[in-house]
Motif scaffolding. Structure first.
Motif, PDB file in Angstrom:
ATOM      1  N   LEU A  48      24.888   4.758  -5.112  1.00  0.00           N
ATOM      2  CA  LEU A  48      25.842   5.500  -5.448  1.00  0.00           C
ATOM      3  C   LEU A  48      24.649   6.981  -4.788  1.00  0.00           C
ATOM      4  O   LEU A  48      26.063   7.997  -4.090  1.00  0.00           O
ATOM      5  N   ILE A  49      23.545   6.612  -4.020  1.00  0.00           N
ATOM      6  CA  ILE A  49      22.839   7.808  -3.144  1.00  0.00           C
ATOM      7  C   ILE A  49      23.842   7.956  -1.726  1.00  0.00           C
ATOM      8  O   ILE A  49      24.529   9.084  -1.745  1.00  0.00           O
ATOM      9  N   GLY A  50      24.621   6.995  -1.010  1.00  0.00           N
ATOM     10  CA  GLY A  50      24.573   6.952  -0.075  1.00  0.00           C
ATOM     11  C   GLY A  50      26.921   6.653   0.715  1.00  0.00           C
ATOM     12  O   GLY A  50      27.470   6.800   1.331  1.00  0.00           O
ATOM     13  N   MET A  51      27.356   6.715  -1.390  1.00  0.00           N
ATOM     14  CA  MET A  51      28.730   5.737  -1.281  1.00  0.00           C
ATOM     15  C   MET A  51      29.087   7.214  -0.931  1.00  0.00           C
ATOM     16  O   MET A  51      29.313   8.336  -2.348  1.00  0.00           O
ATOM     17  N   THR A  52      30.579   7.536   0.329  1.00  0.00           N
ATOM     18  CA  THR A  52      31.663   8.192  -0.544  1.00  0.00           C
ATOM     19  C   THR A  52      32.949   8.005  -0.137  1.00  0.00           C
ATOM     20  O   THR A  52      32.792   6.660   0.846  1.00  0.00           O
ATOM     21  N   VAL A  53      34.026   8.352  -0.918  1.00  0.00           N
ATOM     22  CA  VAL A  53      35.776   7.615  -0.308  1.00  0.00           C
ATOM     23  C   VAL A  53      35.820   8.692   1.027  1.00  0.00           C
ATOM     24  O   VAL A  53      36.189  10.032   0.072  1.00  0.00           O
ATOM     25  N   PHE A  54      35.791   7.926   2.086  1.00  0.00           N
ATOM     26  CA  PHE A  54      36.415   8.255   2.807  1.00  0.00           C
ATOM     27  C   PHE A  54      37.375   9.015   3.364  1.00  0.00           C
ATOM     28  O   PHE A  54      38.107   9.942   3.890  1.00  0.00           O
ATOM     29  N   TYR A  55      37.863   7.954   3.194  1.00  0.00           N
ATOM     30  CA  TYR A  55      39.916   8.038   2.950  1.00  0.00           C
ATOM     31  C   TYR A  55      41.093   7.573   2.054  1.00  0.00           C
ATOM     32  O   TYR A  55      40.267   6.123   1.342  1.00  0.00           O
ATOM     33  N   VAL A  56      41.863   7.745   1.623  1.00  0.00           N
ATOM     34  CA  VAL A  56      42.838   7.094   0.899  1.00  0.00           C
ATOM     35  C   VAL A  56      44.175   7.582   1.621  1.00  0.00           C
ATOM     36  O   VAL A  56      44.087   8.847   1.368  1.00  0.00           O
ATOM     37  N   ASN A  57      45.035   7.042   1.193  1.00  0.00           N
ATOM     38  CA  ASN A  57      46.395   6.908   1.630  1.00  0.00           C
ATOM     39  C   ASN A  57      47.486   6.209   0.420  1.00  0.00           C
ATOM     40  O   ASN A  57      47.360   5.054   0.174  1.00  0.00           O
ATOM     41  N   MET A  58      48.260   7.253  -0.456  1.00  0.00           N
ATOM     42  CA  MET A  58      48.505   7.023  -1.623  1.00  0.00           C
ATOM     43  C   MET A  58      50.262   6.474  -1.057  1.00  0.00           C
ATOM     44  O   MET A  58      50.431   5.613  -1.870  1.00  0.00           O
TER      45      MET A  58
ATOM     46  N   VAL B   9      36.128   3.321   2.217  1.00  0.00           N
ATOM     47  CA  VAL B   9      35.124   3.933   1.433  1.00  0.00           C
ATOM     48  C   VAL B   9      33.270   3.096   2.213  1.00  0.00           C
ATOM     49  O   VAL B   9      33.245   2.057   3.228  1.00  0.00           O
ATOM     50  N   ARG B  10      32.558   4.610   2.259  1.00  0.00           N
ATOM     51  CA  ARG B  10      31.316   4.862   3.078  1.00  0.00           C
ATOM     52  C   ARG B  10      30.180   4.154   2.775  1.00  0.00           C
ATOM     53  O   ARG B  10      29.891   4.836   1.403  1.00  0.00           O
ATOM     54  N   VAL B  11      29.461   3.436   2.563  1.00  0.00           N
ATOM     55  CA  VAL B  11      28.481   3.406   1.480  1.00  0.00           C
ATOM     56  C   VAL B  11      27.126   2.569   2.989  1.00  0.00           C
ATOM     57  O   VAL B  11      27.073   1.909   3.915  1.00  0.00           O
ATOM     58  N   ARG B  12      25.477   2.974   2.657  1.00  0.00           N
ATOM     59  CA  ARG B  12      24.565   2.569   3.503  1.00  0.00           C
ATOM     60  C   ARG B  12      24.837   0.872   3.644  1.00  0.00           C
ATOM     61  O   ARG B  12      25.028   0.201   2.076  1.00  0.00           O
TER      62      ARG B  12
ATOM     63  N   ALA C 181      39.272   9.483  -8.252  1.00  0.00           N
ATOM     64  CA  ALA C 181      39.501   8.577  -8.881  1.00  0.00           C
ATOM     65  C   ALA C 181      39.084   6.788  -8.448  1.00  0.00           C
ATOM     66  O   ALA C 181      38.686   6.225  -9.387  1.00  0.00           O
ATOM     67  N   VAL C 182      38.963   7.067  -7.375  1.00  0.00           N
ATOM     68  CA  VAL C 182      38.673   5.656  -6.380  1.00  0.00           C
ATOM     69  C   VAL C 182      36.828   5.288  -6.949  1.00  0.00           C
ATOM     70  O   VAL C 182      35.883   4.632  -7.316  1.00  0.00           O
TER      71      VAL C 182
ATOM     72  N   LYS D 145      21.947   3.993   8.571  1.00  0.00           N
ATOM     73  CA  LYS D 145      23.478   3.245   8.843  1.00  0.00           C
ATOM     74  C   LYS D 145      24.026   2.932   7.897  1.00  0.00           C
ATOM     75  O   LYS D 145      23.360   2.125   6.191  1.00  0.00           O
ATOM     76  N   ASN D 146      24.964   3.452   8.294  1.00  0.00           N
ATOM     77  CA  ASN D 146      26.430   3.243   7.041  1.00  0.00           C
ATOM     78  C   ASN D 146      26.690   2.086   7.837  1.00  0.00           C
ATOM     79  O   ASN D 146      27.249   1.583   8.299  1.00  0.00           O
ATOM     80  N   ARG D 147      27.966   1.708   6.516  1.00  0.00           N
ATOM     81  CA  ARG D 147      29.330   0.551   6.745  1.00  0.00           C
ATOM     82  C   ARG D 147      30.234   1.270   5.912  1.00  0.00           C
ATOM     83  O   ARG D 147      30.336   1.845   5.464  1.00  0.00           O
ATOM     84  N   TYR D 148      31.701   0.968   6.913  1.00  0.00           N
ATOM     85  CA  TYR D 148      32.495   1.057   6.610  1.00  0.00           C
ATOM     86  C   TYR D 148      33.584   0.618   5.909  1.00  0.00           C
ATOM     87  O   TYR D 148      33.660  -1.079   6.693  1.00  0.00           O
ATOM     88  N   VAL D 149      33.708   0.124   4.229  1.00  0.00           N
ATOM     89  CA  VAL D 149      34.392  -1.024   3.759  1.00  0.00           C
ATOM     90  C   VAL D 149      36.208  -0.760   3.815  1.00  0.00           C
ATOM     91  O   VAL D 149      36.531   0.744   2.937  1.00  0.00           O
ATOM     92  N   LEU D 150      36.595  -1.499   4.346  1.00  0.00           N
ATOM     93  CA  LEU D 150      37.965  -1.372   4.634  1.00  0.00           C
ATOM     94  C   LEU D 150      39.203  -2.225   2.958  1.00  0.00           C
ATOM     95  O   LEU D 150      39.035  -3.672   3.774  1.00  0.00           O
TER      96      LEU D 150
END
Length: 163
Positions: A49-59, A66-69, A27-28, A5-10
């Motif tokens: 960091l195992i499951g963390m990805t920066v999913f979306y960035v709006n400049m 950020v998606r994280v486990r 950079a993020v 299961k993942n969680r998305y942090v906005l």
């Protein structure tokens, strides 16, 4: 079979135009990695960091998803207030990340983001002096609120009627 299961942090980056220009997914990610190491050590950093990805960035608007486990969410959440700058060492820009929402899916983050922009749109438009500024604010917010389904119209969701 076990499902991860993942969680998305906005989050929203606060710090001005320079901070928005320094935003990129890499950079993020690097900034979060350094902050996690400083706050939780190498073990906490590796675990998150195992499951963390920066999913979306709006400049334009500074929105970051950020998606994280799910089991590493507490590590990331406790490290986010300690982010003091974004970017690579020669071009570090002071800023901080404000967490707006934590959701179980991208769709829930999209819905929250549309509602958040709907609430803040009037105050942002009131601060604009010219019609050109208003159009830029509308375009930035519309680009952030990507559509939820194929038949959805973002402008209708935001109710961006004329002034």
């Amino acid at each position: 079979m076990v499902r991860l299961k993942n969680r998305y942090v906005l989050c929203v980056v606060r710090g001005g135009d320079l901070a928005l220009r320094a935003l990129s997914p890499s950079a993020v990610h690097k900034t979060l990695s350094h902050t996690l190491q400083a706050q939780h050590g190498v073990y906490g950093q590796a675990r998150c960091l195992i499951g963390m990805t920066v999913f979306y960035v709006n400049m334009k608007t500074g929105v970051v998803i950020v998606r994280v486990r799910k089991d590493s969410l507490s590590l990331l959440s406790s490290a986010l207030p300690f982010v003091s700058n974004v970017g690579y060492p020669p071009n570090r820009v002071p800023c901080h990340l404000q967490t707006l929402h934590v959701g179980g899916s991208i769709r829930s983050c999209q819905k929250f983001l549309i509602e958040y922009h709907r609430k803040t749109l009037q105050s942002q438009l009131a601060a604009c002096v010219t019609n050109e500024e208003r159009q830029r604010v509308r375009a930035a917010i519309t680009s952030t609120c990507f559509s939820i389904g194929p038949d959805k119209d973002v402008d209708a969701d935001l109710d961006l009627g004329s002034d």
